[in-house]
Design an enzyme around this catalytic site. Structure first.
Site, PDB file in Angstrom:
ATOM      1  CB  SER A 145      20.200  -6.701  16.202  1.00 38.59           C
ATOM      2  OG  SER A 145      19.467  -5.577  16.665  1.00 38.59           O
TER       3      SER A 145
ATOM      4  CB  SER B 229      14.068   7.228  10.022  1.00 34.77           C
ATOM      5  OG  SER B 229      13.055   6.537   9.341  1.00 34.77           O
TER       6      SER B 229
ATOM      7  CE1 TYR C 292      11.901   5.082  14.263  1.00 40.07           C
ATOM      8  CE2 TYR C 292      10.908   5.765  12.189  1.00 40.07           C
ATOM      9  CZ  TYR C 292      11.987   5.261  12.886  1.00 40.07           C
ATOM     10  OH  TYR C 292      13.147   4.945  12.219  1.00 40.07           O
TER      11      TYR C 292
ATOM     12  CE  LYS D 118      14.892   7.220  14.165  1.00 40.94           C
ATOM     13  NZ  LYS D 118      16.251   6.879  14.624  1.00 40.94           N
TER      14      LYS D 118
END
Ligand SMILES: NC(=O)c1ccc[n+]([C@@H]2O[C@H](COP(=O)([O-])OP(=O)(O)OC[C@H]3O[C@@H](n4cnc5c(N)ncnc54)[C@H](OP(=O)(O)O)[C@@H]3O)[C@@H](O)[C@H]2O)c1
Length: 295
Positions: free
Chosen positions: A15, A140, A153, A157
């Site tokens: 996706s 990100s 998260y 990153k």
């Protein structure tokens, strides 16, 4: 001129960005190995892109290191050494630090950081021997600025950013390029995939964090449904980085990533943190349930 098509390995293609990226590579002189989690394999195999003779779909959970090793060996044997590795697969926990468990932290790091590092190590010997290769890690905005309920998260990153920067220096003598692409907010349903910690799922999160969760959830979902940037736009930026003769170490994946980058650079740190705290959604209602104890 080298007419042999380059072999590209992209993780997490069922996706979003990964899926859009393999469609771009498919139009060029590339042999693409697109991976999907075993649970999403059939879905990807059923898509038209998977019918292209240039595309091979393989199952891979990037946290399964033995499977990562086996896949790289298989590609080298059956298709050719990996020329371009795009570490795209990622997951995101929405959780305060206090609500994370050790297992949740490990899962976050295994997928976003350790799995990517493992694939890099597997591809590097051949890249070094051939004195060519490209590694593109999808970071990100969360890899340069941390936000509440996204600590783990961001940590994954930030780790990816630090290691990629070191790798950039390490691999320069062989002419191997290392890049980080940093998407900001993307108009996608990726927020429906956020993971909650075991503690939160078990209803063991303190009521005092309710304001953090409720406000951040609404805020992020609102921006993600309104932002004009799509996964296809980000894929285009990644594809461009993959084609540049001298790719940058860091590239913005969306226009807001450029804005956040400059905000972070220009503002003095104490001011930046103060301003960001004040602009957090509903921040005055966060924290102690006793209103008098609030900031
Ligand atoms: N969406 C955003 O706003 C945003 C912003 C900044 C950065 N990013 C980064 O961009 C990258 C792509 O995200 P996206 O927006 O395209 O989200 P996405 O649609 O959720 O795509 C993530 C992909 O990673 C796969 N994946 C999850 N766990 C995996 C594992 N253990 N092993 C292998 N594959 C795994 C997912 O497979 P399943 O579909 O089977 O779960 C999916 O194909 C991620 O690294 C993400 O952190 C996204």
């Amino acid at each position: 001129m080298n007419s042999t098509p380059s072999t590209v390995l992209v993780t997490g293609c069922s996706s979003g960005i990964g899926y859009e990226l393999i469609k771009l590579f498919e139009r060029g002189p590339y042999r693409i190995v697109a991976t999907a989690l075993p649970s999403s394999l059939e879905e990807l195999q059923a898509r038209p892109i998977a019918q292209s003779p240039k595309v091979t779909v393989e199952p891979l959970d990037v946290a399964d290191y033995a499977a990562g090793t086996a896949l790289v060996r298989k590609i080298e044997k059956e298709i050719g050494p990996v020329d371009i590795l795009v570490n795209n697969a990622g997951i995101s926990y929405r959780s305060t630090v206090e609500d994370m468990t050790v297992e949740d932290e490990q899962r976050q790091l295994q997928v976003n950081y350790l799995g990517a590092m493992h694939l890099i190590r597997e591809c590097l010997p051949s890249m070094r021997r051939r004195r060519k290769g490209r590694i593109v890690n999808i970071s990100s905005v969360g890899g340069m600025m941390a936000m509440p309920t996204m600590a783990s998260y961001s940590a994954s990153k930030f780790a990816l950013e630090g290691a990629s920067e070191a790798l950039w220096y390490e691999l320069k003598p062989w002419g191997i390029h290392v890049s980080l692409v940093r998407p900001g907010f993307i108009n996608s349903l990726a927020f429906t995939k956020v993971l909650y910690s075991r503690k939160k799922a078990a209803g063991e999160s303190s009521e005092e964090y309710k304001g953090h969760y409720d406000n951040m959830k609404t805020f992020v979902e609102k921006i993600m449904t309104r932002t004009p940037s799509t996964s296809a736009d980000v894929a285009k930026r990644i594809f461009k980085v993959c084609q540049r003769k001298s790719p940058p170490l860091r590239a913005a994946g969306t226009p807001d990533a450029t804005l956040f980058y400059f905000l972070r650079r220009i503002l003095p740190r104490f001011l930046y943190h103060k301003l960001l705290f004040r602009s957090l959604p509903g921040v005055k209602s966060w924290g102690p349930t006793d209103p008098e104890a609030r900031l």
